[in-house]
Motif scaffolding. Structure first.
Motif, short mmCIF file in Angstrom:
data_model
loop_
_atom_site.label_atom_id
_atom_site.label_comp_id
_atom_site.label_asym_id
_atom_site.label_seq_id
_atom_site.Cartn_x
_atom_site.Cartn_y
_atom_site.Cartn_z
N SER A 584 125.40 95.94 25.76
CA SER A 584 124.04 95.99 25.15
C SER A 584 124.27 96.79 23.90
O SER A 584 123.70 96.05 22.16
CB SER A 584 123.26 96.62 26.88
OG SER A 584 122.83 95.53 26.99
N ASN A 585 125.06 97.97 23.59
CA ASN A 585 125.60 98.32 22.49
C ASN A 585 126.26 97.51 21.39
O ASN A 585 125.47 97.64 20.67
CB ASN A 585 125.86 100.24 23.21
CG ASN A 585 125.85 101.08 21.73
OD1 ASN A 585 127.30 100.98 21.08
ND2 ASN A 585 125.05 101.50 21.54
N GLU A 588 124.30 94.67 20.18
CA GLU A 588 123.32 95.61 19.09
C GLU A 588 123.89 95.66 17.73
O GLU A 588 123.83 95.29 16.73
CB GLU A 588 122.92 96.08 19.77
CG GLU A 588 121.47 96.28 20.53
CD GLU A 588 120.76 97.34 21.22
OE1 GLU A 588 121.06 98.53 20.95
OE2 GLU A 588 119.96 96.97 21.94
N ARG A 589 125.12 95.43 17.94
CA ARG A 589 126.06 96.51 16.61
C ARG A 589 127.27 94.85 16.27
O ARG A 589 127.40 95.35 15.24
CB ARG A 589 126.67 97.16 17.21
CG ARG A 589 126.51 98.74 16.94
CD ARG A 589 126.66 99.53 18.50
NE ARG A 589 128.26 99.65 17.53
CZ ARG A 589 129.17 100.94 17.69
NH1 ARG A 589 128.59 101.24 19.12
NH2 ARG A 589 130.52 101.02 17.08
#
Length: 609
Positions: A584-585, A588-589
């Motif tokens: 997820s991290n 998002e990036r």
């Protein structure tokens, strides 16, 4: 509790007032606080996350302990100390680690980065290793001893002069006894050799060196600093409490000989430092600490890989206790008022983009990135974002059972599949790893030695090694300089570029089919939420050892300049909350890309600025 040293004494030991100093990098505030705490407290704990300078701290700590022991204001003799009284009050230092590699690295750094005289430092190896290097001590084993087959550690030439067995076997008396043993095989000759060898050990450990003790007194200092493994600290004869040999006891009982004393005196240690203690079992740590007369300092990080217990014929409850690091248990104590603990926060290794997730997920967002670190430029053909040298390549090729080439005792090669589904390989992921490797090398941004490839499985490691050797144009030969290993073997190491292959890519059962897990993050979340522990436990079995949070932390934090992750996002996220948060991290990036996009021949991300 009363401090072991005053503020002035500590400042002298740390601030250059003592005879010895460190040539390595200076300490930051938290590292300096941890050194002072270790000098003053009887028990202290230091947590060193990846890249925070834990080994540098250890060199400063041991040097400061040495200076403190040489401080005449700490002597208990009163007035001008006599030579004998001063020797009795001088404290020895014991540094233990769970592995020979870690002990050797500690020795190398101490001899390289401090000016402590080499003769003050002795590396004590296990009896089985001493036997490999020429010791004929009876308890060292025999040619067919099973322990020798399991203990294959190479002592580097640069470290031999510091080893206890090397110093002992250079002694004239031991050489003479060894020659006699070669010509006169028998119980008496062996007994004479054993007695002479052990007596020389005691002599070497107490050999003298003249240094300035005070303006009007010189002291014959004992050889005070020992470095060894936790196991050898408990079992090695040279570090044990003295006791009479069986020959003397039998003679005394029968009245055929007068009672003779054992070795001169026990080897006691004023200070004990346990490095990498999160990788040692709790009994190993506790028994090592019990050798300390005044202070014990534990150094490690329970957020990384813990102890590896090779004996599995134990009840599950006891086995799980052994696999739990002592630092983890201490960190979970409710009453921490009496526990002196410091966690380092400045990290000197990783690019900001690499450090972001481990800091947030494993260390409470406490890690601080040191500015102006020297990183290699990131090639635009690998990273989706020019300022984010991190990419997750989402690959759904299935894994399969693999084979591992093992070297037998007779040095024959045997190809055998490992049992219990523990040896897996994923050819599709291996192809992506090799493609990323070629792009790194093609752009000329790094050398082969700047890259390491990590995977949890031995079969995948060896499969990738074979693929690298097959690369054309001389790249295959250069690939020999690239480290390819398991996560366990790479702990404590670092490289500019790390390529990760997590292998696991098959989820069995009804859950995957019915939940249609190829959908959104919300759908994937169903399996890993804490509200469904039973379902999560089912999915965890699908990713095996990769489900361990500490393993993921170690794998992510080896990289300095760039990180490539290859894995099945869906399957890994199902079985682990940690993988779900990581995916997820990175999503998002903008750092998650499908494997097909990465493989495209016209593939090229935006140019790096």
């Amino acid at each position: 509790m009363r401090p072991l040293a005053s503020i002035q004494q500590v400042e002298e030991a740390v601030g250059g007032g003592g005879p010895y100093s460190v040539t390595a990098s200076p300490l930051n505030k938290l590292q300096l606080d941890a050194v002072k705490q270790g000098l003053q407290r009887r028990f202290s704990v230091v947590q060193g996350p990846p890249g925070t300078g834990k080994t540098t701290f250890l060199v400063h700590l041991v040097t400061a302990l040495t200076n403190l022991e040489l401080d005449p204001t700490l002597r208990r003799t009163g007035g001008q100390p006599s030579r004998t009284a001063a020797e009795e009050t001088f404290g020895r230092i014991l540094v233990t680690t769970p592995s020979n590699q870690a002990a050797d690295e500690c020795l190398r750094r101490l001899t390289k980065e401090s000016n402590i005289p080499p003769q003050f430092i002795t590396r004590v190896y296990a009896r089985t290793i001493e036997y490999q290097y020429g010791s004929k001590l009876r308890c060292g084993g025999g040619a067919y001893d099973s322990n020798l087959l399991r203990t294959q550690h190479k002592v580097k030439d640069s470290l031999k002069e510091h080893s206890l067995h090397h110093k002992v076997m250079q002694a004239k008396e031991v050489r003479r006894l060894a020659e006699r043993l070669e010509h006169e095989r028998g119980a008496q000759s062996q007994w004479n050799y054993d007695q002479g060898y052990e007596a020389t050990e005691q002599k070497v450990l107490k050999e003298s060196k003249i240094v300035s003790f005070s303006k009007s007194c010189e002291l014959d200092l004992i050889n005070f600093l020992r470095i060894t493994t936790c196991t050898s600290a408990l079992s090695h004869g040279a570090l044990k409490e003295p006791k009479e040999d069986q020959h003397t006891k039998d003679a005394t009982k029968t009245g055929t000989a007068a009672r003779r004393p054992g070795p001169s005196r026990a080897i006691r240690f004023r200070s004990v430092v346990v490095d990498e203690c999160a990788q040692a079992t709790e009994p190993e740590v506790v028994l090592s600490v019990m050798r300390a007369e005044e202070r014990a300092i534990l150094v490690g990080d329970h957020k990384q890989l813990g102890p590896v217990v090779t004996e599995h014929n134990l009840c599950r409850a006891y086995l799980s206790m052994l696999e739990r690091p002592i630092l983890e248990r201490l960190a979970e104590r409710k009453d921490k008022t009496k526990l002196c603990s410091v966690m380092f926060q400045k990290q000197y290794r990783m690019h900001d983009a690499i450090c972001a997730f481990p800091s947030q997920h494993f260390y409470g967002n406490l890690l601080q990135n040191v500015q102006n670190l020297q990183h290699l430029p990131a090639p635009a053909t690998v990273w989706p974002q020019p300022d984010q040298p991190v990419v997750w390549i989402d690959c759904d090729t299935p894994h399969q059972m693999g084979t591992v080439i093992q070297v037998g005792n007779a040095r024959s090669l045997n190809s055998v599949p490992l049992e219990n589904n523990t040896s897996l390989q994923n050819p599709g992921e291996a192809d992506l790893i090799v493609e990323a490797y070629k792009r790194l090398m093609k752009d000329g941004t790094c050398q082969a030695g700047d890259v390491a490839i990590i995977t949890p499985y031995k079969a995948q490691q060896q499969y990738i090694e074979r693929k690298l050797k097959e690369l054309p144009g001389g790249l295959g030969k250069r690939a020999n300089e690239t480290s390819v290993g398991t996560v366990f073997s790479m702990q404590g190491s670092e490289r500019h570029f790390i390529l990760l292959s997590f292998v696991r890519s098959i989820a069995e059962g009804w859950a995957l089919k019915n939940l249609a897990m190829q959908g959104s993050d919300k759908e994937i979340r169903v399996a890993v939420t804490s509200h469904n522990p039973a379902l999560r436990q089912t999915f965890e079995s699908h990713i095996g050892i990769a489900a361990k949070a500490n393993l993921l932390n170690v794998a992510l934090t080896r990289a300095k300049s760039g990180l490539v992750i290859v894995g099945n996002r869906t399957v890994l996220s199902e079985g682990s909350e940690d993988f779900f948060q990581l995916a997820s991290n990175l999503s998002e990036r903008g750092s998650v890309v499908p494997a097909a996009q990465f493989r495209a021949s016209s593939f090229r991300f935006a140019k790096a600025s």
